[in-house]
Write a protein that holds these residues in place. Structure first.
Motif: not given
Length: 147
Positions: A17-22, A25-40
């Motif tokens: 999802l981060g690679v796709a630009g964010g 999910v579940g009504g909440q917006a996630f930026s690219r950085i947010d996605c990578y941080q979640r993955a890690l």
């Protein structure tokens, strides 16, 4: 997003999802950085997510800030054959990996040792003045001709 709607503990889906630009999910917006941080946060051993976080300039994982260089170094500590992490570390000026200092040229050389067809690495090695790859010396012009 559909995979994460089913399982928000799916680190690979967060990275993608981060690679796709964010996204949302579940009504909440996630930026690219947010996605990578979640993955890690879910999988701190995920080399590609570290590399991708570095590409955004770095971020915070587990309360610790990581610069882009630190992210590339972490990716390479986990996967020394990650050619794009080597390339991007070179673009960032180089750094220490596995107790050894690598200049930007050294990083491009490592990239090409792993992936000899990487046109960007050949170009950047040329911009840096050329160097040795696979025991053969390449001038800057040689490097540009390889791209």
């Amino acid at each position: 997003q559909r995979a994460l709607a089913l399982d928000q503990q799916f680190a690979i889906a967060w990275n993608n999802l981060g690679v796709a630009g964010g996204g949302e999910v579940g009504g909440q917006a996630f930026s690219r950085i947010d996605c990578y941080q979640r993955a890690l946060a879910l999988d701190p051993q995920y080399a590609s997510a570290w590399h991708n976080l570095g590409g955004t300039g770095g971020g915070e994982i587990g309360g610790q800030a990581f610069s882009k260089i630190a992210c590339y170094q972490r990716a390479l500590a986990l996967d020394p054959q990650h050619d794009m992490a080597w390339h991007n570390l070179g673009l960032a000026g180089g750094g220490e990996v596995g107790g050894h200092a690598f200049s930007r040229i050294g990083c491009f050389q490592r990239t090409l040792a792993i992936q000899p067809q990487n046109a960007r690495a050949w170009n950047n090695l040329g911009v840096a003045g050329g160097g040795e790859v696979g025991g053969q010396a390449f001038s800057r012009i040689d490097c540009f001709q390889r791209t």
